[in-house]
Scaffold this active site. Structure first.
Site, mmCIF file in Angstrom:
data_model
loop_
_atom_site.group_PDB
_atom_site.id
_atom_site.type_symbol
_atom_site.label_atom_id
_atom_site.label_comp_id
_atom_site.label_asym_id
_atom_site.label_seq_id
_atom_site.Cartn_x
_atom_site.Cartn_y
_atom_site.Cartn_z
ATOM 1 N N ASP A 8 -1.000 -9.803 -1.319
ATOM 2 C CA ASP A 8 -1.255 -8.496 -0.723
ATOM 3 C C ASP A 8 -0.386 -8.451 0.533
ATOM 4 O O ASP A 8 0.071 -9.499 1.003
ATOM 5 C CB ASP A 8 -2.745 -8.396 -0.377
ATOM 6 C CG ASP A 8 -3.064 -7.181 0.468
ATOM 7 O OD1 ASP A 8 -2.581 -6.087 0.140
ATOM 8 O OD2 ASP A 8 -3.799 -7.329 1.461
ATOM 9 N N ASP A 10 -0.714 -5.796 3.652
ATOM 10 C CA ASP A 10 -1.435 -5.467 4.884
ATOM 11 C C ASP A 10 -2.605 -6.419 5.113
ATOM 12 O O ASP A 10 -3.496 -6.520 4.282
ATOM 13 C CB ASP A 10 -1.961 -4.025 4.812
ATOM 14 C CG ASP A 10 -0.832 -3.008 4.728
ATOM 15 O OD1 ASP A 10 0.167 -3.191 5.426
ATOM 16 O OD2 ASP A 10 -0.959 -2.049 3.961
ATOM 17 N N ARG A 48 -4.531 5.774 0.263
ATOM 18 C CA ARG A 48 -4.533 6.824 1.291
ATOM 19 C C ARG A 48 -5.565 7.928 1.032
ATOM 20 O O ARG A 48 -6.379 8.242 1.889
ATOM 21 C CB ARG A 48 -3.124 7.427 1.399
ATOM 22 C CG ARG A 48 -2.905 8.189 2.683
ATOM 23 C CD ARG A 48 -1.497 8.763 2.731
ATOM 24 N NE ARG A 48 -0.472 7.751 2.493
ATOM 25 C CZ ARG A 48 0.783 8.009 2.150
ATOM 26 N NH1 ARG A 48 1.179 9.243 1.992
ATOM 27 N NH2 ARG A 48 1.640 7.029 1.948
ATOM 28 N N SER A 115 -0.074 0.268 -0.645
ATOM 29 C CA SER A 115 0.598 1.124 0.343
ATOM 30 C C SER A 115 1.921 1.674 -0.176
ATOM 31 O O SER A 115 2.788 0.938 -0.622
ATOM 32 C CB SER A 115 0.856 0.354 1.633
ATOM 33 O OG SER A 115 1.655 1.149 2.491
ATOM 34 N N ASN A 117 4.046 2.712 1.657
ATOM 35 C CA ASN A 117 5.028 2.332 2.683
ATOM 36 C C ASN A 117 5.402 0.857 2.593
ATOM 37 O O ASN A 117 6.075 0.327 3.479
ATOM 38 C CB ASN A 117 4.457 2.631 4.069
ATOM 39 C CG ASN A 117 4.248 4.124 4.286
ATOM 40 O OD1 ASN A 117 5.206 4.887 4.286
ATOM 41 N ND2 ASN A 117 3.007 4.539 4.432
ATOM 42 N N ASP A 169 -6.873 -10.016 1.634
ATOM 43 C CA ASP A 169 -7.784 -10.011 2.792
ATOM 44 C C ASP A 169 -8.937 -9.016 2.636
ATOM 45 O O ASP A 169 -9.893 -9.066 3.402
ATOM 46 C CB ASP A 169 -7.021 -9.654 4.076
ATOM 47 C CG ASP A 169 -6.581 -8.202 4.072
ATOM 48 O OD1 ASP A 169 -6.002 -7.777 3.059
ATOM 49 O OD2 ASP A 169 -6.838 -7.503 5.058
HETATM 50 P P1 B16 Z 1 -0.329 4.021 2.639
HETATM 51 P P2 B16 Z 1 -2.685 -3.268 1.074
HETATM 52 C C1 B16 Z 1 -3.386 -0.794 1.938
HETATM 53 O O1 B16 Z 1 -2.469 -1.832 1.803
HETATM 54 C C2 B16 Z 1 -4.119 -0.831 3.272
HETATM 55 O O2 B16 Z 1 -4.938 -1.971 3.364
HETATM 56 C C3 B16 Z 1 -4.966 0.403 3.405
HETATM 57 O O3 B16 Z 1 -5.636 0.404 4.640
HETATM 58 C C4 B16 Z 1 -4.088 1.667 3.265
HETATM 59 O O4 B16 Z 1 -4.858 2.853 3.348
HETATM 60 C C5 B16 Z 1 -3.360 1.599 1.924
HETATM 61 O O5 B16 Z 1 -2.606 0.400 1.880
HETATM 62 C C6 B16 Z 1 -2.454 2.794 1.670
HETATM 63 O O6 B16 Z 1 -1.381 2.804 2.542
HETATM 64 O O7 B16 Z 1 -1.044 5.160 3.303
HETATM 65 O O8 B16 Z 1 0.779 3.433 3.471
HETATM 66 O O9 B16 Z 1 0.110 4.349 1.235
HETATM 67 O O10 B16 Z 1 -3.800 -3.960 1.813
HETATM 68 O O11 B16 Z 1 -2.971 -3.001 -0.375
HETATM 69 O O12 B16 Z 1 -1.344 -3.925 1.305
HETATM 70 MG MG MG Z 2 -4.775 -5.983 2.605
#
Ligand code: B16
Ligand code: MG
Length: 211
Positions: A8, A10, A48, A115, A117, A169
């Site tokens: 993962d 984030d 999101r 994410s 991003n 996490d």
């Molecule tokens: P985005 P992961 C997740 O990433 C985050 O933990 C979560 O808090 C966030 O809302 C989600 O990505 C979407 O992100 O808005 O940038 O598309 O933990 O799967 O790496």
């Molecule tokens: Mg994460």
């Protein structure tokens, strides 16, 4: 023992959770919703729109789809500006060593982040070339805790789920790994990540010999 290790992003490789926190906080405030660290914790690993839905559930009125999309876009613009200054200094301790140890052991390395991003963040961190496959979150039908994202990574890496290790996490992320039939290494606290097969406090403690 394993053919692939799927990480993962984030909260495992870098701490973008605080940027998501700041961006959601701003949005929640404009909608009169009380938002704190505890609320943010529940959003970890949730995509999101899923995160936005949870925040708006605490608001006093209903929102149209167009309004929701506009709010999600607003939050993302804020998040994108916050991550624009990220550098390799934002890598969490032990992250690069953990990724390199998997390659050195002959395993494929994948990234499973919901994410949209993720590619930008990997680029800022300068670690794009450490992955054999990065799931494109924009092409997912379901987010974590659904197993889709980890199964997609395993398939692309040509590894059977039973021979994959997932590193996460978030509670929803560990659930996704287990639903995919993989072994889960949780990063955080045992009391929170109860479903994980192993739990470490951070990647600085990641040791393939233990799993
Ligand atoms: P985005 P992961 C997740 O990433 C985050 O933990 C979560 O808090 C966030 O809302 C989600 O990505 C979407 O992100 O808005 O940038 O598309 O933990 O799967 O790496
Ligand atoms: Mg994460």
């Amino acid at each position: 023992k394993y053919d692939a290790v799927i990480f993962d992003l984030d909260g495992v490789i870098t701490d973008t959770a605080r940027y998501h926190y700041l961006a959601w906080m701003r949005l929640a405030n404009t909608q009169g919703v009380h938002f704190d660290e505890e609320f943010n914790e529940q959003l970890k690993g949730i995509d999101r729109m899923g995160s936005l839905e949870r925040i708006l559930m605490a608001a006093t009125r209903q929102y149209s789809l167009a309004e929701k999309l506009a709010l999600a876009e607003e939050k993302n613009a804020q998040y994108v500006s916050l991550i624009s200054n990220m550098t390799p200094d934002d890598l969490l301790p032990g992250a690069v060593q953990a990724l390199d140890s998997c390659r050195a052991a002959g395993m494929k390395v994948g990234l499973a982040s919901v994410s949209k991003n993720a590619f930008t963040v990997l680029d800022k961190l300068g670690i794009m070339d450490k992955f054999d496959y990065v799931v494109d979150a924009a092409k997912l039908a379901r987010g974590k805790p659904d197993p889709e994202i980890f199964l997609k990574a395993a398939c692309a890496l040509d590894a059977l789920p039973a021979r994959c290790l997932g590193v996460e996490d978030a509670v929803a992320g560990v659930a996704s790994i287990k639903a995919a039939g993989m072994t889960a290494v949780g990063v955080g606290e045992r009391s929170v990540l109860a479903q994980a097969d192993f739990v470490i406090p951070g990647l600085a403690c990641f040791d393939l010999n233990n799993y």
